[in-house]
Design a protein around this motif. Structure first.
Motif, PDB file in Angstrom:
ATOM      1  N   GLY A   1       0.658  -1.084  -0.135  1.00  0.00           N
ATOM      2  CA  GLY A   1      -0.081   0.709  -0.094  1.00  0.00           C
ATOM      3  C   GLY A   1       0.768   1.437   0.095  1.00  0.00           C
ATOM      4  O   GLY A   1       0.641   2.265  -0.559  1.00  0.00           O
ATOM      5  N   THR A   2       2.057   1.712   0.440  1.00  0.00           N
ATOM      6  CA  THR A   2       2.707   2.069   0.738  1.00  0.00           C
ATOM      7  C   THR A   2       3.146   3.196  -0.683  1.00  0.00           C
ATOM      8  O   THR A   2       2.847   4.232  -1.326  1.00  0.00           O
ATOM      9  CB  THR A   2       4.789   1.574   1.110  1.00  0.00           C
ATOM     10  OG1 THR A   2       4.339   1.794   2.761  1.00  0.00           O
ATOM     11  CG2 THR A   2       4.780   3.032   1.364  1.00  0.00           C
ATOM     12  N   ASN A   3       3.610   1.695  -1.745  1.00  0.00           N
ATOM     13  CA  ASN A   3       3.984   2.310  -2.888  1.00  0.00           C
ATOM     14  C   ASN A   3       2.749   2.789  -3.657  1.00  0.00           C
ATOM     15  O   ASN A   3       2.583   3.238  -4.155  1.00  0.00           O
ATOM     16  CB  ASN A   3       4.805   1.090  -4.241  1.00  0.00           C
ATOM     17  CG  ASN A   3       6.018   0.551  -2.912  1.00  0.00           C
ATOM     18  OD1 ASN A   3       6.799   2.030  -3.035  1.00  0.00           O
ATOM     19  ND2 ASN A   3       6.472  -0.263  -2.697  1.00  0.00           N
TER      20      ASN A   3
ATOM     21  N   THR B   1       3.599   6.456   7.317  1.00  0.00           N
ATOM     22  CA  THR B   1       5.555   7.144   6.807  1.00  0.00           C
ATOM     23  C   THR B   1       5.265   8.226   7.062  1.00  0.00           C
ATOM     24  O   THR B   1       3.835   8.950   7.854  1.00  0.00           O
ATOM     25  CB  THR B   1       5.173   7.261   5.573  1.00  0.00           C
ATOM     26  OG1 THR B   1       4.801   8.514   4.390  1.00  0.00           O
ATOM     27  CG2 THR B   1       4.878   6.257   4.028  1.00  0.00           C
ATOM     28  N   VAL B   2       6.048   8.939   7.748  1.00  0.00           N
ATOM     29  CA  VAL B   2       6.149  10.400   8.553  1.00  0.00           C
ATOM     30  C   VAL B   2       6.916  11.647   7.182  1.00  0.00           C
ATOM     31  O   VAL B   2       7.422  12.027   7.840  1.00  0.00           O
ATOM     32  CB  VAL B   2       7.091  10.355   9.836  1.00  0.00           C
ATOM     33  CG1 VAL B   2       6.661   9.297  10.823  1.00  0.00           C
ATOM     34  CG2 VAL B   2       8.697   9.992   9.986  1.00  0.00           C
TER      35      VAL B   2
ATOM     36  N   ALA C   1       4.516  11.204   1.040  1.00  0.00           N
ATOM     37  CA  ALA C   1       3.729  12.109   2.284  1.00  0.00           C
ATOM     38  C   ALA C   1       3.008  11.196   2.670  1.00  0.00           C
ATOM     39  O   ALA C   1       2.145  10.766   2.211  1.00  0.00           O
ATOM     40  CB  ALA C   1       3.447  13.185   1.364  1.00  0.00           C
ATOM     41  N   SER C   2       3.067  11.601   4.644  1.00  0.00           N
ATOM     42  CA  SER C   2       2.170  10.983   4.777  1.00  0.00           C
ATOM     43  C   SER C   2       0.602  11.623   4.519  1.00  0.00           C
ATOM     44  O   SER C   2      -0.254  10.297   4.370  1.00  0.00           O
ATOM     45  CB  SER C   2       2.460  11.508   6.339  1.00  0.00           C
ATOM     46  OG  SER C   2       1.278  10.632   7.410  1.00  0.00           O
ATOM     47  N   PRO C   3       0.007  12.373   4.193  1.00  0.00           N
ATOM     48  CA  PRO C   3      -1.315  12.388   3.962  1.00  0.00           C
ATOM     49  C   PRO C   3      -2.093  11.593   2.726  1.00  0.00           C
ATOM     50  O   PRO C   3      -2.406  11.427   2.367  1.00  0.00           O
ATOM     51  CB  PRO C   3      -0.988  14.068   3.331  1.00  0.00           C
ATOM     52  CG  PRO C   3      -0.153  14.503   3.697  1.00  0.00           C
ATOM     53  CD  PRO C   3       0.489  13.525   4.300  1.00  0.00           C
TER      54      PRO C   3
ATOM     55  N   TRP D   1      11.034   5.938  15.036  1.00  0.00           N
ATOM     56  CA  TRP D   1      11.388   3.286  14.061  1.00  0.00           C
ATOM     57  C   TRP D   1      11.647   4.016  12.675  1.00  0.00           C
ATOM     58  O   TRP D   1      12.430   2.866  11.945  1.00  0.00           O
ATOM     59  CB  TRP D   1       9.811   3.245  14.728  1.00  0.00           C
ATOM     60  CG  TRP D   1       9.416   2.298  15.771  1.00  0.00           C
ATOM     61  CD1 TRP D   1      10.155   3.140  17.006  1.00  0.00           C
ATOM     62  CD2 TRP D   1       8.846   1.468  16.088  1.00  0.00           C
ATOM     63  NE1 TRP D   1       9.522   2.489  17.516  1.00  0.00           N
ATOM     64  CE2 TRP D   1       8.922   1.534  17.243  1.00  0.00           C
ATOM     65  CE3 TRP D   1       8.085   0.722  15.534  1.00  0.00           C
ATOM     66  CZ2 TRP D   1       7.961   0.745  18.167  1.00  0.00           C
ATOM     67  CZ3 TRP D   1       6.231   0.426  16.174  1.00  0.00           C
ATOM     68  CH2 TRP D   1       6.591   0.243  17.492  1.00  0.00           C
ATOM     69  N   PHE D   2      11.729   5.347  11.996  1.00  0.00           N
ATOM     70  CA  PHE D   2      11.483   5.110  10.288  1.00  0.00           C
ATOM     71  C   PHE D   2      13.078   6.055  10.208  1.00  0.00           C
ATOM     72  O   PHE D   2      13.512   6.394  11.265  1.00  0.00           O
ATOM     73  CB  PHE D   2      10.779   6.493  10.204  1.00  0.00           C
ATOM     74  CG  PHE D   2       9.714   6.119  10.523  1.00  0.00           C
ATOM     75  CD1 PHE D   2       8.836   5.279   8.875  1.00  0.00           C
ATOM     76  CD2 PHE D   2       8.315   5.727  10.672  1.00  0.00           C
ATOM     77  CE1 PHE D   2       7.858   5.794   8.667  1.00  0.00           C
ATOM     78  CE2 PHE D   2       7.435   5.289  10.898  1.00  0.00           C
ATOM     79  CZ  PHE D   2       6.087   5.033   9.960  1.00  0.00           C
ATOM     80  N   VAL D   3      13.919   5.918   9.662  1.00  0.00           N
ATOM     81  CA  VAL D   3      15.175   6.031   9.038  1.00  0.00           C
ATOM     82  C   VAL D   3      14.701   7.909   7.960  1.00  0.00           C
ATOM     83  O   VAL D   3      13.068   8.477   8.094  1.00  0.00           O
ATOM     84  CB  VAL D   3      15.974   5.079   8.088  1.00  0.00           C
ATOM     85  CG1 VAL D   3      16.572   4.242   8.270  1.00  0.00           C
ATOM     86  CG2 VAL D   3      15.134   4.995   6.634  1.00  0.00           C
ATOM     87  N   PRO D   4      16.111   8.397   7.419  1.00  0.00           N
ATOM     88  CA  PRO D   4      15.822   9.945   7.850  1.00  0.00           C
ATOM     89  C   PRO D   4      14.936  10.150   6.490  1.00  0.00           C
ATOM     90  O   PRO D   4      13.778  10.886   6.236  1.00  0.00           O
ATOM     91  CB  PRO D   4      16.971  10.010   7.012  1.00  0.00           C
ATOM     92  CG  PRO D   4      17.542   9.297   8.426  1.00  0.00           C
ATOM     93  CD  PRO D   4      17.515   8.564   8.232  1.00  0.00           C
ATOM     94  N   ASP D   5      14.495   9.171   5.435  1.00  0.00           N
ATOM     95  CA  ASP D   5      13.397   8.829   4.278  1.00  0.00           C
ATOM     96  C   ASP D   5      12.313   9.075   4.601  1.00  0.00           C
ATOM     97  O   ASP D   5      11.397   9.946   3.608  1.00  0.00           O
ATOM     98  CB  ASP D   5      13.476   8.208   3.328  1.00  0.00           C
ATOM     99  CG  ASP D   5      13.705   6.673   3.389  1.00  0.00           C
ATOM    100  OD1 ASP D   5      13.000   6.336   4.557  1.00  0.00           O
ATOM    101  OD2 ASP D   5      13.898   5.874   2.865  1.00  0.00           O
ATOM    102  N   GLY D   6      12.200   8.971   5.962  1.00  0.00           N
ATOM    103  CA  GLY D   6      10.756   9.131   6.628  1.00  0.00           C
ATOM    104  C   GLY D   6       9.640   7.712   5.967  1.00  0.00           C
ATOM    105  O   GLY D   6       8.177   7.475   6.273  1.00  0.00           O
TER     106      GLY D   6
END
Length: 282
Positions: A171-173, A209-210, A217-219, A251-256
């Motif tokens: 779902g993220t992609n 995501t953050v 992006a989170s939205p 818990w996220f790396v810098p890419d969020g």
């Protein structure tokens, strides 16, 4: 975690893919009217199943007995017996289909202690046949060169005769692809996935995501989760595990988008806990 793959735009479909890391049974009928989102508490370091409290007419045997006295008169005393909740799942056969957010859950390079990896945790809760299908950049519709999308994976598993429970961590992609102008909206994507799975039990891990900008992006991910919740109401066999409600920003790396080693370990525990809570062994 190792370097991310370059994000790819594929031809006229404007395909955006997440950067990959290196690495109707009786039970169904019993949950048919339940909310599609599994109710889970705060994330423990190890799954702690909630207790079930039921009334009993048997008085406490001793002060140390595992009972809680109920309010009553001196002449009539009742108690409630605290029973341990299930620690095993009824899903002995499980297909796990995931994208780059799940990479590392089975990898010794990420989780150096074998007891916290996906295969070990799933075996602990009673899964004897686990098919792990994780690939960076995977979505339901779009396909990277040399890879299968989630529907193609499900079709291949069906062709091999697989029938069991499905954990869908996709779902993220899809959220990013839709935001980039992908050809199919969320509802259509979910229907295409469920049409392959049919009436088998499904636990769908929602996305989180953050990231504050870009297609991930989170939205955009929140919009995907809303569509998933709406679609789940049409399927008696589909439940949603709310990773987005319990995941923590650190818990996220810098890419969020992708997870730290600690985040990966927590995600393994989350999946195991949610599977037991949703489809417990009776």
């Amino acid at each position: 975690m190792s370097a991310r793959r370059l994000c790819t735009v594929i031809a006229a479909l404007v395909v955006i893919t997440a950067c990959g890391d290196s690495a109707a049974t009786d039970a169904e009928t019993s949950v048919a009217n339940a909310p599609p989102i599994v109710q889970l508490g705060p994330m423990p370091s190890r799954p702690r199943a909630p207790t079930v409290v039921e009334p009993s007419s048997t008085p406490p045997v001793s002060p140390r007995a595992n009972t809680i006295p109920a309010t009553s008169s001196a002449a009539t005393r009742t108690s409630t017996t605290v029973r341990s909740a299930p620690t095993k799942t009824a899903c002995t056969k499980v297909a796990y289909i995931g994208d780059s957010v799940s990479i590392g859950m089975s990898a010794s390079a990420t989780l150096t202690i074998s007891s916290v990896r996906l295969e070990t945790r799933m075996a602990e809760i009673g899964v004897t046949d686990l098919r792990v299908e994780i690939s960076g950049g995977r979505s339901i519709v779009e396909t990277l060169s040399g890879q299968e999308n989630a529907v193609d994976v499900a079709l291949r598993l069906r062709d091999t005769g697989f029938s069991g429970c499905w954990v869908i961590a996709i779902g993220t992609n899809d959220a990013a692809n839709i935001a980039a102008g992908g050809p199919r909206q969320a509802g259509e994507r979910i229907v295409s996935m469920m049409s392959v799975i049919g009436t088998d039990r499904v636990l769908w891990i929602d996305a989180a995501t953050v990231a504050t900008s870009g297609f991930w992006a989170s939205p955009n991910v929140v919009a995907w989760n809303s569509a998933l919740t709406a679609a789940a109401r049409s399927y008696r066999n589909l439940r949603i595990a709310p990773w987005s409600r319990l995941v923590e920003s650190d818990w996220f790396v810098p890419d969020g988008v992708h997870l730290t080693t600690a985040g990966v370990a927590r995600r393994v525990d989350f999946v195991a806990t949610a599977l037991v809570a949703t489809y417990p062994s009776t």
